[in-house]
Design an enzyme around this catalytic site. Structure first.
Site, PDB file in Angstrom:
ATOM      1  N   ASP A   1       0.851  -1.191   0.000  1.00 58.09           N
ATOM      2  CA  ASP A   1       0.000   0.000   0.000  1.00 58.09           C
ATOM      3  C   ASP A   1       0.878   1.229   0.000  1.00 58.09           C
ATOM      4  O   ASP A   1       2.019   1.199   0.438  1.00 58.09           O
ATOM      5  CB  ASP A   1      -0.845   0.022   1.276  1.00 58.09           C
TER       6      ASP A   1
ATOM      7  N   GLU B   1      -5.995  13.015   9.132  1.00 57.38           N
ATOM      8  CA  GLU B   1      -6.044  14.042   8.087  1.00 57.38           C
ATOM      9  C   GLU B   1      -6.986  15.154   8.487  1.00 57.38           C
ATOM     10  O   GLU B   1      -6.664  16.347   8.383  1.00 57.38           O
ATOM     11  CB  GLU B   1      -6.508  13.446   6.750  1.00 57.38           C
TER      12      GLU B   1
ATOM     13  N   PHE C   1     -17.259   9.723   5.665  1.00 54.82           N
ATOM     14  CA  PHE C   1     -16.566   9.347   4.432  1.00 54.82           C
ATOM     15  C   PHE C   1     -16.988   7.932   4.026  1.00 54.82           C
ATOM     16  O   PHE C   1     -17.141   7.042   4.850  1.00 54.82           O
ATOM     17  CB  PHE C   1     -15.053   9.385   4.691  1.00 54.82           C
TER      18      PHE C   1
ATOM     19  N   LYS D   1     -15.951  18.024   1.786  1.00 54.08           N
ATOM     20  CA  LYS D   1     -14.588  17.980   1.252  1.00 54.08           C
ATOM     21  C   LYS D   1     -14.335  16.557   0.770  1.00 54.08           C
ATOM     22  O   LYS D   1     -14.917  15.592   1.297  1.00 54.08           O
ATOM     23  CB  LYS D   1     -13.570  18.385   2.330  1.00 54.08           C
TER      24      LYS D   1
ATOM     25  N   ASP E   1      -4.060  -4.711   6.386  1.00 50.53           N
ATOM     26  CA  ASP E   1      -4.565  -4.710   7.743  1.00 50.53           C
ATOM     27  C   ASP E   1      -6.082  -4.693   7.825  1.00 50.53           C
ATOM     28  O   ASP E   1      -6.635  -5.052   8.846  1.00 50.53           O
ATOM     29  CB  ASP E   1      -3.976  -3.536   8.539  1.00 50.53           C
TER      30      ASP E   1
END
Lengths: 91, 565, 713
Positions: free
Chosen positions: C345, C386, C413, C431, C554
């Site tokens: 990743d 974030e 999200f 956003k 994971d």
């Protein structure tokens, strides 16, 4: 009447003997090693005179017996190694 | 002396030069590509397939191929055994020979079926013409073809293709490779003076006293001779094999025989290279047996040139070359060369008596038999060489930290079992155990030259049987039931057990999915890897048979050097 | 909201030897060697010896020579002084005994290390009392051994977590030092893809958790770790099995060769009797006596690798545990060495993982403060790092959280919408990914400024992630999320490339960002805008070409890919599903641990191959030592190129070398051959020189030295 009574008394010990033999047989089937050792020793008794004869008198009887035993052990080792070759996972 | 060396070098050069062309031709034949003989042979083959009931496109698995080999060979074995036993009543028997003893017939039959042609008899006084051409000659073609078929199946499996159809391969080996060359070769041989006749022995008046006649044996020799060499068979029509003037009249026939002996095993390596699309690797692999071959030729030739010190004192300096057991028309060089060629390639034909060679020659020929891969027998030699290669790949692959892989295919437990079994185990079992028994049991060994040389005689005989070579140290009294029967064990074990193992190995490799090569892959077509493989071959081969060599030829060499015996 | 010391595990820089960064619990090394010596003698039991083919042959040989010590003429009368023979046979028996003991010692030391670790782990895990939640809702105290999969337990602060499980309610911080050695506690919470699984034997430090048990007793992670390091239940790996076959074949070959020497020498001896004299024959027969033949056999069979093979395997698995990785089988570790491709990743693996907001780019006529304010509003409910960094940056730019969170609704999200935000009054503040926001704005009839695409490209070219911010149909600007590649990765990927391993980076980012990061990190290939399905597709397509693949993961959505890959490394911080699907778990949750695993896998194979080569190469010298001296009567004494004194001295020297070399090579077997990231050909050249050529030469020197020292005349 007396005859049947006699038969019955004879049948008892022979049944016990049969049972003992069956027990020994199944025990041996589970633990193969003593069986093989015994068979090996018996076979050596046959082999020893052959070795004695083949060496033409160089060796004494006991020596040829031990030599026979050594040959059997060597062959057994060979079989063991063949077994390892084909089924190595067990080792 | 120089002439001898030049002859040797030239012969070797011719062998190497032929290899790429012949190899390419064989590759085309077995990849079903067009070859020159197609127009004549295609209809013939189709007819043969229909007669045999073979479906040409049907591929076989490893077991099916092995079964086909075993069944066909078994049937042929019975067939020729019956011919031998009934030879008294069969035609073409001008000398009126009766049936040989059952053990000799059995041994001979097994020996010819296994491509060995070990002969415990003298041809002209044991077998009738019919037996020679219908049984022995027939077997020479089919046993050779079996070998080539097995090699091609192996190469196909190794390079990831299905193994093919045994009967198709058998047929094509005969029709496209063995027969055409044999026909041409036989004609050349006839032109050079080899007899090819069904007439009985020629009765001619002798030179010394015309009143006395001598019967000179002859027969259908020329066709027998060419396939004898080409098919790695080695069984001579006559007892002294290619030393006989009717089996090897002159230097040209000798040269043709030498080249014929080595041409198929050497070329099969190039055939592999074409199948694997890696000619570089093929030539690198080729260099290993070639180097060993040249080394052995040099050792043998020097040994023969230096002669026997015990005898040299009597002969004087200009005759101090070992010519015992050799034909004068060939001399020391050609005899040495022939001896090494014939034991390297498992042909087994001889143009001189190996029993008379000096210890270096004994060492070289015996080592050839032990190694089995100095180009080796018809087809099987190529496969054995790759078995060594697979073992070398296994150990070196581990050493670079990857699961070992050859041609992109992983070498796992099954491959290691099959490869190590066929190349490391069968030979000692088939050679050392019978030899030890023969030496232990009193009065059966037939040794004619007691001591170290006698030991070499016994070991050579079993080694020759196990390696399917067929030559022998023929001072040995081996025309006995003991030898016939014990050698048969070695013959069968040395031929069929490895064949089954290598077919299964090829099958197993062909089913694996190839892994693409990366920087972490071990390249098997490099010089370094070739050296390592050569080391593996020599070390493992030497390790197995060093005691036998030490007590045989090596001890004999020391003995002669010390001047005893 | 209380803020706790809940930062994710500090990232370890992959520089310097891994040795210095081991975190396993301190193992009891004192007395390890004493215990191993005792164990070495205990292992002389034939029932244990029979499992090692090569050493079992030595064992049988030892028994025979023992019998011969008691009666030297047991198999035939030798023409030699009985007492001298007895001494020789006794000496041989003694040396053979120690050959076996040294091999056992190697295995015992390897096992001992593992046992010490296992005991330390066992100490942390005891039968605890668990608070099982009954279906009725009540809580019953049961022993942890009575818990089964699917049971639910309540864990309060101070309790030890009774078994492996998945958190279904509650938040708490857990001390996992028992298994990872890290004393910093980890925050565990349910529902997220990470940090939701707990391991039995760890201790809850705060608050309360409801845990659903996912492992039966004895099947938990600590149990598996114990099984791994103990080595008793170890099954052989495929390469080890193949090597065992080869060793058995070699042993059998030499058994046949040696067994058949006696009739051969018998024949030659009779010949010598007749020609040279009775003494010569007798000498030869003595040279082929049973004791000497057994010595020759033991010298020839590959005892060096045969004795050390199991120790190598055990030590290898131990090394895996020392790197804080739990492997379910040795097979998985070996597979690591064969990996062709590594799938990684981007976020958290190649990059530092927590993208931080670095800059606001206003557009559409809005001011920087306005953008900051809207960005803050959109991130109020965003719990991710974030989001927090956006809030932090916004506050630094002068924005303030002005509204009451209770009056607003957070929009979460989702991988589908790729947006998140807040619904406040009638304002929809969002956003998210630039094209997602574009779609959102367009659907509300808004206008897309050109500056948006420009900003998008600019940020992407810098390797960052652009997030667009909008309110209803008005695009306010772009947030530049900066992502940095972890230091030192470039070198590691270079190493991998040299070893022939290809690296592929998977990321959900756009192509430009991905290519910049890929370039910087030095991976061979990348896949941008990747979905979970893409992960499996990549794996499948590589495997179809016959390649072997490793991947890390994971989350639960990684589970299918982890299972499909040949080597799946799950992070300990991941979900139980991922850990179940993978065949290895990294307790440090460090995806670059794969690189270390590749090294260990290769090391295992190299060590085995090197010692095998060495073992076989040794045979040349041993042959030249023994055969010419014992058969000197046959006249081949000139082959005694080492100039050994006599047959007995040669035999004893060779056997002593044979025994000592096992002892000398134990450290190498346990440590493993040092792995160098070279290409295969370079590695081969190096190892052939050291172990092949070295293996040929070394015993010549060593045996000669021993012979000189020995007081034989």
């Amino acid at each position: 009447m007396k005859l049947t009574h006699l038969k019955r008394t004879l049948a008892q010990p022979s049944k016990q003997v049969l049972e003992t033999i069956a027990e020994i047989g199944s025990e041996w089937r589970r633990q193969k090693l003593p069986l093989y050792l015994f068979l090996g020793l018996c076979f050596n008794l046959i082999l020893a005179p052959a070795v004695f004869a083949a060496t033409g008198g160089d060796l004494s009887r006991t020596q040829s017996y031990w030599l026979g035993a050594l040959m059997i052990v060597t062959i057994a080792l060979g079989i063991y190694l063949f077994f390892v070759m084909f089924v190595p996972e067990r080792f | 002396m120089l002439q001898g060396w030049i002859q040797i070098a030239l012969t070797l050069l011719i062998v190497v030069a032929i290899t790429p062309f012949f190899g390419r031709y064989m590759a085309r034949v077995f990849q079903e590509q067009r070859t020159i003989l197609d127009p004549i042979l295609n209809p013939v083959e189709r007819l043969l397939y229909t007669l045999m009931g073979v479906r040409a496109k049907e591929d076989m698995t490893g077991w099916q191929y092995a079964r086909a080999v075993l069944y066909s060979n078994a049937v042929m074995l019975v067939f020729i055994y019956l011919i031998f036993m009934f030879q008294g009543v069969l035609p073409f028997n001008p000398t009126g020979l009766g049936a040989p003893t059952w053990d000799l017939a059995l041994h001979t039959a097994i020996s010819f079926v296994t491509n060995t042609n070990q002969q415990h008899y003298s041809g002209e006084v044991t077998f009738s013409y019919f037996s020679q051409f219908a049984a022995l000659g027939f077997m020479m073609f089919t046993s050779a073809a079996t070998g080539i078929a097995v090699a091609i199946a192996f190469i196909r499996g190794l390079t990831g293709r299905p193994l093919g159809n045994f009967y198709v391969d058998l047929t094509q080996s005969i029709t496209r490779i063995l027969l055409p060359i044999s026909i041409v070769g036989a004609i050349v041989f006839i032109a050079n003076g080899m007899p090819e006749t069904l007439a009985g022995p020629a009765v001619v008046p002798t030179l010394e006293d015309p009143a006395i006649s001598q019967a000179i044996a002859r027969g259908p020799v020329a066709h027998f001779e060419i396939i004898k060499e080409l098919g790695e068979n080695g069984g001579g029509f006559f007892g002294i094999n290619a030393a006989h003037p009717f089996e090897n009249p002159n230097g040209l026939t000798n040269l043709i025989e030498l080249v014929a002996i080595l041409c198929i095993p050497t070329s099969l390596l190039i055939t592999y290279g074409i199948f694997a699309n890696n000619l570089k690797q093929a030539w690198l692999i080729y260099s290993i047996p070639f180097a060993i071959l040249v080394g052995f030729v040099i050792i043998t030739a020097i040994g023969e040139y230096q002669g026997n010190p015990a005898v040299n004192a009597l002969l004087g300096p200009d005759q101090a070359v070992n010519l015992e057991g050799k034909e004068v028309r060939f001399g020391w060089a050609q005899s040495a060369l022939y001896a090494v060629f014939t034991t390297a390639s498992m042909c087994g034909a001889v143009n001189s008596m190996h029993d008379s060679f000096m210890p270096p020659g004994g060492f070289a020929t015996l080592s050839n038999l032990f190694l089995q891969i100095v180009f080796g027998g018809q087809g099987t030699g190529t496969a054995y060489l790759f078995a060594y290669l697979i073992l070398a790949v296994f150990v070196t692959g581990l050493m670079v930290g990857r699961t070992p892989e050859f041609l992109g295919r992983k070498i796992e437990k099954r491959e290691v079992v099959l490869a190590s079994f066929l190349i490391l185990l069968v030979h000692p079992i088939a050679i050392l155990i019978p030899a030890a028994i023969t030496l232990a049991v009193p009065d059966v060994s037939g040794i004619s030259n007691p001591g170290f040389h006698g030991l070499s005689q016994v070991i050579y005989e079993y080694a020759s049987a196990a390696a399917n070579n067929g030559s022998g140290f023929e001072g040995l009294g081996d025309a006995t039931p003991w030898w016939n029967l014990t050698a048969s064990f070695s013959l069968l074990a040395g031929r069929y057990v490895p064949i089954v193992a290598l077919l299964l190995l090829a099958d197993s490799m062909s089913r694996k999915q190839p892994v693409p090569a990366t920087a972490g892959t071990l390249r098997t077509d490099t010089g370094l890897f070739t050296w390592v493989t050569a080391g593996v071959i020599l070390i493992l081969g030497a390790l197995e048979f060093f005691p036998a060599l030490a007590l045989g030829p090596i001890a004999e060499a020391f003995q002669i050097a010390r001047g005893i015996g | 909201m209380t803020s706790m010391n809940d930062s994710p595990k500090p990232y370890r820089v992959p520089s310097g030897t891994r040795d210095s960064r081991r975190h396993t619990p301190k193992v009891e090394m004192k007395g390890l060697y004493q215990r191993a010596v005792k164990e070495a003698f205990v292992k002389l039991d034939p029932r244990i010896q029979v499992r090692n083919p090569v050493m079992f042959v030595v064992w049988i040989g030892m028994i025979v020579t023992l019998l011969l010590t008691i009666d030297p003429n047991l198999f035939g009368t030798l023409q030699a002084d009985v007492n001298q023979q007895r001494l020789l046979n006794g000496l041989i028996t003694f040396i053979l005994l120690f050959t076996i003991v040294f091999a056992n010692f190697a295995e015992a030391v390897a096992e001992g290390r593992g046992k010490a670790q296992a005991d330390a782990l066992r100490a942390t895990r005891s039968d605890t009392i668990a608070k099982k939640i009954l279906p009725t809702g009540g809580v019953q105290e049961v022993s942890s051994t009575e818990l089964r999969r699917g049971d639910q337990v309540k864990v309060v602060a101070g309790d030890m977590i009774p078994a492996d499980g998945e958190i279904i309610a509650g938040i708490g911080s857990v001390d996992e030092s028992a298994i990872t050695g890290e004393s910093a506690p980890i925050l565990k919470q349910p529902g997220t893809d990470i940090m939701s699984s707990v391991t039995g034997g760890t201790r809850l430090l705060s608050d309360e958790l409801t845990v659903k048990i996912t492992a039966d007793p004895g099947q938990g992670f600590i149990d598996r770790m114990i099984a791994l390091v103990e080595g008793a239940e170890r099954t052989k790996t495929p390469n080890e099995i193949a090597l065992t076959v080869l060793l058995a074949v070699l042993t059998l070959v030499f058994l046949i060769v040696v067994a058949n020497i006696s009739p051969i020498t018998g024949y030659i001896a009779s010949f010598l009797d007749g020609t040279i004299g009775a003494q010569a024959g007798a000498d030869l027969r003595n040279g082929a006596s049973v004791a000497i033949m057994i010595s020759l056999l033991v010298a020839l069979i590959p005892t060096t690798i045969g004795g050390l093979l199991s120790a190598i395997g055990i030590a290898g698995m131990d090394r895996v545990a020392q790197f804080n990785v739990i492997a379910t089988s040795g097979r998985a570790v070996e597979a690591c060495g064969d990996i062709n491709t590594l799938v990684l990743d981007k976020t958290g693996t190649i990059t530092l993982g927590n993208r931080l907001a670095a800059e606001f780019i206003p557009m559409n006529g809005h001011s920087l403060e306005a953008v900051a304010q809207v960005a803050l509003n959109a991130s109020v409910f965003d719990e991710t790092p974030e989001g927090r960094s956006i809030v932090a940056l916004a506050e630094r730019s002068g924005a303030k959280a002005t509204f009451d969170p209770k009056l607003a609704e957070g929009v979460e999200f989702s991988a589908r919408t790729r947006m998140s935000g807040t619904d406040l009054d009638s304002k929809e503040i969002r956003k998210g990914a630039v094209d997602a926001i574009k779609g959102f704005v367009r659907s509300r009839g808004g206008y897309i400024p050109n500056a948006l695409d420009e900003a998008y490209e600019r940020v992407s070219k810098l390797g960052g992630t652009p997030l667009a911010v909008c309110q209803n149909d008005d695009i306010y600007g772009v947030i530049y999320l900066k992502d940095t590649v972890k230091p030192g990765l470039r070198e590691r990927f270079d190493q991998l490339r040299r070893m022939g391993v290809r690296t592929i980076m998977l990321t959900g980012d756009n192509r430009i960002t991905a290519s910049v990061i890929a370039q910087e990190a030095g991976v061979d290939d990348f896949i941008a805008e990747a979905t979970p399905e893409d992960k499996i597709d990549v794996i499948r397509s590589e495997q179809a070409q016959g390649k072997l693949l490793a991947m890390t993961g994971d989350g639960t959505n990684d589970a299918p890919a982890l299972a499909q890959a040949n080597v799946g490394l799950a992070m300990n911080s991941g979900t139980q599903a991922a850990k179940e699907a993978a065949n290895m778990v990294d307790l440090d949750s460090d995806p670059t641990k794969l690189i270390d695993l590749v090294t260990i896998g290769k090391q295992l194979l190299i060590t085995r191959g090197a010692l095998t080569t060495f073992s076989v190469a040794n045979d040349i010298a041993k042959y030249f030592a023994i055969i010419p001296t014992i058969f000197a009567a046959a006249g081949i004494g000139a082959l005694n190129i080492m100039g050994l004194k006599n047959a007995n001295s040669a035999i004893i020297s060779a056997l002593i070398y044979n025994a000592l070399i096992i002892l000398v090579l134990i450290p190498l077997a346990l440590r493993g051959v040092q792995f160098r990231p070279l290409t295969a050909d370079q590695l081969l050249r190096r190892n052939i020189l050291i172990y092949g050529v070295g293996g040929v030469i070394a015993p010549f020197i060593a045996i000669k030295l021993i012979d000189v020292i020995l007081p034989f005349s």
